[in-house]
Scaffold this motif. Sequence first.
Motif: not given
Length: 588
Positions: A269-277
């Motif tokens: 989920a951390a990657v999703i937040v970072y990629q999608e801002s």
Amino acid sequence: MEPPSGFLASLWNFILFLPYFIGLLLLGIIKGIIFCPLTCLIMTFGISAIILGLWPLHFFWTYYSILRAKILGPVLKLVLCICVSVVLVLWPIIGIISNILGGAAYGFFAPLIATFKAIGVGERRTVFIHCVSDGTWSTVKWSFTFIRDFKDVCHYSYFSVMDELGHKEPADGKYYEIRLLCLPGAIVAGVLGFLVDFPVISVVALYKSPYMLLKGWHRLFHDLIGREGPFLETICVPFAGLAILLWPLAVVGAVLGSIVSSIFLGAYAAVIVYQESSFWYGLCYIVASLAIYDEYSNDILDMREGSCFPRPCYRNKAAVSRTSSHGASFSRPNSFRTSDTGSIRGPILELKPMELLDSLFKECQHYGEEFVTEGLITPKDIEDSKSTNGGSRVISVGLPAYGILQTILRSVKANSSGILLSDNVTEITSSNRPKDKVVEWFYNPLLIIKEQIKGENLSEAEEDYLCKVVLLSGDLERLKNSNVAQPPESEIKRAELDALARRLQGITKSISRYPTYKRRFDSLVKTLLDELAKKNGGSQPSNRNQVIPRSRSAIIRIFSQRSFRSRTGINDSDPEFPQVGDRDVQID
């Protein structure tokens, strides 16, 4: 062998099978109890010594490689150093504990499984001898082999990867950097993902485990009584019967695997937040990941489709195609389609990674011995391939890459939809390739290179030039001095062939980091040294700078189109997926 027909025949066959199976099981357990402590002690001492001995060097070199990496920005370097600290501190503890458990499991199960495998070995009168002896000394010997391969991974593969990270130049002068404003939200989302996914997925896995246990037993007993599936052949019956006994361990392993994977699934989920801002997308992913796991586990267990969990969209619509690997629907296993649509000539037999690796080195040995006899490979090449200063790469990179190229050329000429091996019969496709993620990393790029070569429509001269560049590019001086297989007149065509050669060598370098590669490569070098000694009348070359006398005509004969093509046409072996790395292998 035809399975028995009728209930009474099946029941009688099952009754006769029980004492036979129980006897093998008891014999295997006795052997496992005897060799488990010895194997566990050997592997624990050897691998623990490697972990603790190299740990200070790994600790220093990891930070050094990250800090000097030109493709990483300053903020990203700081974040990586913080994250890597946790891994480096836990590595000795996790490594040693895993080694103790793995050594004990291998020491017990290897003799047990070898006892059942011995049923199909040798003649009938020697089966009992094989049942008693198999899995004894071989288990001890392979424990030392595992230690050797582990040492190669920790030494050669690790330093090869770290050196590449340190020397790699950023594309277009732009290095990778991290957005600091997105980090707090990403960290919070990762923690929430772990706190939600870990307990929920663990409960779901435990809830479905009894169904997996009973359904597996039902299927195995059904096959045993009806002599179907793995029980069809007589020699497979005892070994397949062992699967019934060990099925609970498989269920426990599946549950533990689900619990461990839930950590990474939730933290993503951390990657999703970072990629999608977007923090909202991270929360949506946490819920969707539960549905993804539930749907996929239902597919594996052949349960009802769908999930009781909602599955909200967690990607921006414009980015769906970019992240299709994570947003794809896991509806049913047969929804996954492969790109290889060629006709199936026979039963689909899944190939094993080790078989592919053995085939590659057989081909390397074939060409290496021939080139030594011709004088193209010199004593200096062989000695430099073992050096630690990045000497001649003709053998380290050129020879394996040359073998891979011959397999690709053979596949192109045969119009194969996959990769055709040296017997011109066995074909590696997406259907029968080893179900190994690492193998997939190499298989797909090789297919792309094969299509690129096929699209080039190479002439004989261009093909000979590509072969020469792949083999000799490690020795630029020798490449410049050769007057055979001249480069194409078109600068564009020459650049395309040079790019293909560099890519093949890059893939070979990546393959060289695969476990067991270094051990097999050392065996190849020893074979070439023996061939060289045989050529010199039985005397081993003592001077590493000694060069086999060869004339210009010898080189021309080697690279002449007729003789060169006679070697590259049919008499090749599969050079598929080699493995553990050589730190000295570098490509400019």
